[in-house]
Each structure stands twice: as structure tokens, then as C-alpha cells.
Design an enzyme around this catalytic site. Structure first.
Site, short mmCIF file in Angstrom:
data_model
loop_
_atom_site.label_atom_id
_atom_site.label_comp_id
_atom_site.label_asym_id
_atom_site.label_seq_id
_atom_site.Cartn_x
_atom_site.Cartn_y
_atom_site.Cartn_z
CD GLU A 132 14.27 51.05 181.71
OE1 GLU A 132 13.75 50.63 182.76
OE2 GLU A 132 14.02 50.57 180.59
CD GLU A 137 13.31 48.67 175.44
OE1 GLU A 137 13.11 49.84 175.78
OE2 GLU A 137 12.99 47.70 176.14
C1 LIG Z 1 16.11 43.92 178.68
O1 LIG Z 1 16.02 45.22 178.34
C2 LIG Z 1 14.85 45.94 178.57
C3 LIG Z 1 15.23 47.34 178.24
O2 LIG Z 1 14.35 48.23 178.49
C4 LIG Z 1 14.35 45.80 179.99
O3 LIG Z 1 13.11 46.40 180.15
C5 LIG Z 1 14.31 44.38 180.37
O4 LIG Z 1 14.04 44.27 181.73
C6 LIG Z 1 15.59 43.70 180.05
N1 LIG Z 1 15.46 42.34 180.33
C7 LIG Z 1 16.41 41.74 180.93
C8 LIG Z 1 16.20 40.37 181.32
O5 LIG Z 1 17.46 42.22 181.17
#
Ligand SMILES: *[C@@H]1O[C@H](CO)[C@@H](O)[C@H](O)[C@H]1NC(C)=O
Ligand SMILES: *[C@@H]1O[C@H](CO)[C@@H](O)[C@H](O)[C@H]1NC(C)=O
Length: 317
Positions: A132, A137
Site C-alpha cells: 500500500e 491521506e
Molecule cells: C480509505 O482509505 C484509507 C487509505 O489508507 C484506507 O486505510 C481505508 O481502508 C480506506 N477505507 C475504505 C473504506 O476504503
């Protein structure tokens, strides 16, 4: 004599080609509907969110593609029933997967406000095994941006006392999601304009990521930065990252086999609320009351919880 000349010439050629990438996609306006799919899934990070499908998003104008603009926002009109689903929002996933590549994100506005947790990131299959890369963010409007890697076991980054990543080991960071509560390997940017309200007040800017077997780099150029390279600015057909200067975040492959720790990845754009991160530091970040109650009861607080993308350009070696 002659063979030395030939050798020098060839090594110059390969050096100058190392950072050269050819455009694969340039996504603008309505093109986002072609190059991304909607993921109406439960939030794996337990956010107070209800990710909707394309039809619902368009019906309620949570996404809007036109001309040079693509908007992605949450609902900001509806008070929520505490016993019902979370605030409607959108999670997009790129149709294409990328291994070695460059991506340039021209962003005019990003979601801001207490309780928001927006992200522009890349993730492989079977998390965390495909790795990842969090490009943009944060939570609760608290900047500056942190660029972060998360992997399975066996990927390390090194820092010196000034906090710069270096080849000489002083402090070791472990990108393994199983270590230290999954903080990963973060690099906090120096520029306040890299996140949230200051980012938006300045008209946003460009983020770019380059992934190669040797490193992962992320650049940030705030709007109006004279250092923004012309090829990145206009989404040129060919870009040369060797001419882009020092990245804001640099992750060398020295103690992390990037080819092994990062598989083919999708670009994800999502906006969630509260959840494992934004919820747990809500008060610590200066937000008042209870995160979930805030999201449920104050829809108008989410008026500025939107992304406005001018374009996303992707490039392959
Ligand atoms: C949204 O983005 C973050 C990015 O790091 C991630 O950790 C998280 O799981 C994401 N949530 C969803 C629901 O996609
Ligand atoms: C949908 O959102 C866009 C972008 O904010 C706006 O220009 C447009 O007027 C909205 N459409 C409706 C029907 O509200």
C-alpha cells in the site's frame, strides 16, 4: 579509446532514459467514469460511511464529471439516524493496475473538516501482500500530509536524526502492518499547504508518485509553485522524472525489495468518516464532542468535504 567512448555514450543514454515514462491514461471530467469503478463496499476501517454505487452517486450529485472537473463528495444535507447507515460517500478504484509507473494528480480541492478521512492511494491485491502506498491521506483536517508505505513482513526504511531517510541506519522503521499498530513507514511533508484547509486555500496542487524497482518517490507542488515541471503540469505524453528534483518523500529499495513487497496496484480515491483513525484521534486533533454524533447530526459541516480533480495522468516506463 573508441570502446570507452561507446561505453560512455551508452551509459549516458540509459541514464537519461531511466526516468522516462510514456502516458497511458489522461483522465479528465467525465473520463473518471470510464477509468474508475465505484466500490459500494463496507468500510474495512469501520468508518461512519455508506459507500454508494454510481447510480446513487449521480442521482444525488455525489460525483459530477463535466469539462475539466471531476467532483467527488459526501452527502452534506441529510441528518443521519444513529441506528441507520453512515454518511453517503464514494470510493473509486482504477480499472487499470500498475506496477512500475508514474501517476500525476492535479487536485484543486480536497475534503476538509472534523471527522473526515480522505485518501488518494495505491493498493495491491490481498492486502497487505500487494503493498500500500498512501500518497495523500489524513484525518480531521490535520496537516501536513503524510506519505506512507504499508507492507507485509520484511520491508524496512532508515532515518537519520534529522528525520531524513538515508542509507546509513540510525533509526529503523518497519513498514510491516503487523508492527507498531500499523503505523507503517510515514514521511510527514514539511509544507502546510500539502493538506486540508491550507491546501484548498492555495488552490490545491499537484501530487506525483513514481514507483520503480529501485525506489518509490512522491512529489508535491503547491499551486503556483515555480518548481512544478512543465511535463507534469500539462500531463505531457512523455515525462522525465529525472528532471523533477528532490521528491518530498523517498523510499529506497535498500532494505525493502519493492518488486517483491508491492504487486500490481489499483489507484483508490476514498472519503470516509471517523473509523479506526479519524475517530480515535478526533478530540486529540482539536475536534469537539463525539465523532460519530458530529457526522450524524451536522450535515452542513461536510459542505467542504469534497475532492475536485482537474486530472489524473498515468505513465508506464
Ligand atoms: C480509505 O482509505 C484509507 C487509505 O489508507 C484506507 O486505510 C481505508 O481502508 C480506506 N477505507 C475504505 C473504506 O476504503
Ligand atoms: C452537481 O455538482 C456540480 C459540482 O459541484 C454543480 O456544478 C452542479 O450544479 C450540481 N448539480 C445539481 C443538479 O445540483
Amino acid at each position: 579509446m573508441r570502446s570507452t567512448t561507446v561505453f560512455t555514450f551508452l551509459s549516458l543514454v540509459s541514464a537519461s532514459l531511466a526516468g522516462t515514462y510514456n502516458r497511458r491514461l489522461r483522465t479528465v471530467g467525465e473520463g473518471f467514469y470510464e477509468d474508475f469503478t465505484f466500490e459500494a463496499i463496507p468500510d474495512p476501517t469501520h468508518g461512519r460511511v455508506n459507500y454508494v454505487n454510481r447510480e446513487t452517486a449521480e442521482r444525488f450529485n455525489l460525483t459530477f464529471g463535466g469539462g475539466e472537473t471531476f467532483i467527488l463528495r459526501s452527502d452534506h444535507d441529510t441528518p443521519l439516524d444513529p441506528a441507520g447507515p453512515g454518511r453517503s460517500s464514494v470510493r473509486l478504484k482504477s480499472v487499470m493496475q500498475y506496477v512500475n509507473h508514474v501517476a500525476v494528480f492535479d487536485i484543486r480541492h480536497m475534503p476538509e473538516g472534523c471527522g473526515t478521512w480522505p485518501a488518494v492511494w495505491e493498493v495491491g491485491d490481498n492486502w497487505p501482500h500487494g503493498g500500500e502506498i498512501d500518497i495523500l491521506e489524513g484525518v480531521n483536517d490535520k496537516g501536513p500530509n503524510a506519505v506512507t508505505l504499508h507492507t507485509n513482513e520484511g520491508c524496512m526504511m532508515h532515518r537519520d536524526r534529522q528525520g531524513q531517510r538515508t542509507d546509513s541506519v540510525v533509526v529503523e522503521e518497519n513498514c510491516d502492518v503487523a508492527a507498531k499498530g500499523n503505523v507503517g513507514c510515514p514521511t510527514r511533508l514539511g509544507d502546510a499547504k500539502s493538506y486540508g484547509t491550507p491546501f484548498n486555500a492555495n488552490g490545491g496542487g499537484h501530487y506525483a508518485v513514481e514507483r520503480s524497482p529501485q525506489f518509490i518517490k512522491v512529489w508535491f507542488w503547491p499551486r503556483g509553485d515555480p518548481a512544478l515541471p512543465e511535463d507534469a503540469a500539462k500531463g505531457a505524453k512523455v515525462v522525465n522524472t529525472d528532471a523533477w528534483g528532490e521528491p518530498a518523500a523517498f523510499f529506497p529499495a535498500n532494505s525493502c525489495n519493492i518488486d517483491e513487497k508491492f504487486g500490481p496496484q489499483n489507484i483508490i480515491i476514498n472519503l470516509t468518516f471517523c473509523g479506526d483513525w479519524a475517530g480515535s484521534v478526533f478530540n486529540q486533533d482539536g475536534c469537539l464532542g463525539d465523532c460519530i454524533a458530529h457526522v450524524n447530526g451536522n450535515p452542513s459541516a461536510f459542505q467542504n468535504a469534497f475532492f475536485d480533480f482537474a486530472s489524473i495522468s498515468t505513465y508506464l516506463p
